[in-house]
Design an enzyme around this catalytic site. Structure first.
Site, PDB file in Angstrom:
ATOM      1  N   LYS A 183       0.620  -1.436  -0.021  1.00 34.19           N
ATOM      2  CA  LYS A 183      -0.466   0.096   0.044  1.00 34.19           C
ATOM      3  C   LYS A 183       0.824   1.455  -0.195  1.00 34.19           C
ATOM      4  CE  LYS A 183      -4.043   2.775   0.402  1.00 34.19           C
ATOM      5  NZ  LYS A 183      -3.160   4.077   0.924  1.00 34.19           N
ATOM      6  N   GLU A 229       0.990   6.772  -6.788  1.00 35.19           N
ATOM      7  CA  GLU A 229       0.078   7.900  -6.603  1.00 35.19           C
ATOM      8  C   GLU A 229       0.726   9.305  -6.933  1.00 35.19           C
ATOM      9  OE1 GLU A 229      -3.130   9.136  -3.793  1.00 35.19           O
ATOM     10  OE2 GLU A 229      -3.300   7.135  -3.677  1.00 35.19           O
TER      11      GLU A 229
END
EC number: 1.1.1.44
Length: 517
Positions: free
Chosen positions: A208, A215
């Site tokens: 993550k 991102e």
């Protein structure tokens, strides 16, 4: 609520039979969830939609009551006003998910839960925890017989409600007990759930973390394309929105391109002007991008694009300094009309630059995860990770299907750029990529992400880099030694030995060692 086929409806009905039992003394909760912020509420509603009975708890118990009286009313959702009441309502093994602020609150809730748990019970941390904390919790809870899972959850509030990307890792003994719930509520891509087991200890939160770093990179690349269209192309926001709308129908089809289009189309209802142009140009960050960059430095992997994306946010925060510097520092500026004579070519070049740089960003991200797997002793499933990111998360894109295919065909692939699809794609995009970076330099537009991506690519394809001189400098001032280039050995420069030279003497003194500096 999503539409389900007949088989799914039967499954849901069977899961709900225990909920319809009015005997409150029977433990009928399939899973408990602590933390009723919007993410927690939406994930509970998602689970209930899929036929699971969920027990909800929040430190502020009034929030539990409000939730039960409103959004959760009539659904297979129970409430608890204490930790003991939460645990007592759960079937064994108890499955309890935490969606609370990372850090101390996670440890506090774990400590509150422990007196009521038994060996084999499961605690799932679904927050944005740093993976070293998850490593520690995994070890500590294993000693107590509790199965710890650290799971990345991506997709924001909407994803939690309709289908997030879930990245669970930790004690693998827990997976058979949570797999059905997780894969049922997760987003689906081509019918496959965007959720699979990631690996041991803190692997889920590590993946993550890298997701969030990528991102950061994707967002910075998009912003640089926008800036070039705005400042060099002199495009209006509606025009730029149209470009992103077109790009979203091709290889760049993704959630971030889609929302960028929407943002550029949105006008302030008070005066009809683009709202984005009224937003202060200082970007915030929660630290997960920084974690990725720092970990890359720790592992010695050149994750340069994510690093530049983090530094770009830092520079954006220096608003007062930039305002002052803009008056004093000279450089090229585009004033008046755009110097671009062929807008179509300009846009095509930018699309190639964005696509090629995106390939670099994911290449670096998977390089980092490959090294982490080696250093931390994890068995990461890269194809599974790419599939998890294909739907329900912020970086979801069509592009990820190719990464999934690449790792399914070659699970031991070390570098995405060496896979034929990506090698061919980046070769075709190279001309426009270089043209876009060249224009940015020519007209004084900062493009740190585009530029570092190109520099990484050129560095990777260079058989020989100037690090020979760098190592000589290190040996000169610090006696850090060096190895000789194959084929250049002689009686002084011996093969496979670390050599130190006294560089200040005429000819110099030579010594060698097996010490690796």
């Amino acid at each position: 609520m999503k539409n389900f086929n007949a088989l799914s409806r039967l499954s849901i009905l069977s899961k709900q039979l225990s909920f319809n039992n009015t005997n409150s003394s029977i433990a009928r909760g399939d899973i408990g969830l602590i933390g009723l912020a919007v993410m927690g509420q939406n994930l509970i509603l998602n689970m209930a939609d899929h036929g699971y009975t969920v027990v909800a708890y929040n430190r502020t118990t009034a929030k539990v009551d409000r939730f039960l009286e409103n959004e959760a009313k009539g659904k297979s959702i129970l409430g608890a006003h204490s930790i003991k009441e939460l645990v007592d309502q759960l079937k064994r093994p108890r499955r309890i998910m935490l969606l609370v602020k990372a850090g101390a609150p996670v440890d506090e809730f774990i400590n509150q839960l422990l007196p009521y748990l038994e060996e084999g019970d499961i605690i799932i941390d679904g927050g944005n925890s740093h993976f070293p904390d998850s490593n520690r919790r995994y070890e500590e809870l294993a000693k107590k017989g509790i199965l710890f899972v650290g799971s990345g959850v991506s997709g924001g509030e909407e994803g939690a409600r309709t289908g997030p990307s879930l990245m669970p890792g930790g004690n693998e003994k827990a997976w058979p007990h949570i797999k059905e719930i997780f894969q049922d509520v997760a987003a689906k891509s081509d019918g496959e759930p965007c959720c699979d087991w990631v690996g041991d200890a803190g692997a889920g939160h590590y993946v993550k973390m890298v997701h969030n770093g990528i991102e950061y990179g994707d967002m910075q690349l998009i912003c640089e394309a926008y800036d070039l269209m705005k400042r060099v192309g002199k495009f209006e926001d509606k025009e730029i929105g149209d470009v992103f709308a077109t790009w979203n129908k091709g290889v760049l089809d993704s959630f971030l391109i889609e929302i960028t289009r929407d943002i550029l189309y949105y006008n302030d209802p008070t005066d009809g002007k683009p709202l984005v142009e009224k937003i202060l140009d200082t970007a915030g960050q929660k630290g997960t991008g920084k974690w990725t960059a720092v970990n890359a430095l720790d592992l010695g992997i050149p994750v340069t694009l994510i690093g530049e994306a983090v530094f770009s946010r830092c520079l954006s925060a220096m608003k007062a300094e930039r305002v002052e510097a803009s008056k004093a520092l000279k450089g090229p500026q585009v004033t008046g009309e755009s110097p671009i004579t062929d807008k179509k070519q300009f846009i095509d070049d930018l699309e190639q630059a964005l696509y090629a740089s995106k390939i670099i960003s994911y290449t670096q991200g998977f390089m980092l995860m490959n090294q982490a797997a080696k250093d931390y002793g994890w068995k990461l499933n890269n194809a599974g990770i790419a599939l998890m990111w294909r739907g329900g998360c912020i970086i979801r894109s069509v592009f990820l299907a190719e990464i999934t295919a690449a790792y399914r065909k070659k699970p031991d692939l070390e570098n995405l750029l060496l896979y034929p699809f990506f090698n061919d794609a980046i070769t075709k995009a190279q001309s426009g990529w270089r043209a876009s970076v060249g224009k940015a330099i020519q007209y004084g537009i900062p493009t740190p992400a585009f530029s570092t991506a190109l520099a990484f690519y050129d560095g990777l394809r260079s058989e020989r880099l100037p690090a020979n001189l760098l190592q000589a400098q290190r040996d000169y001032f610090g006696a850090h030694t060096f190895k000789v280039l194959p084929g250049q050995e002689n009686e002084l420069l011996k093969k496979d030995e670390w050599i130190h030279i006294n560089w200040t003497g005429r000819g110099g003194d030579v010594s060698s060692t097996t010490y690796d500096a």
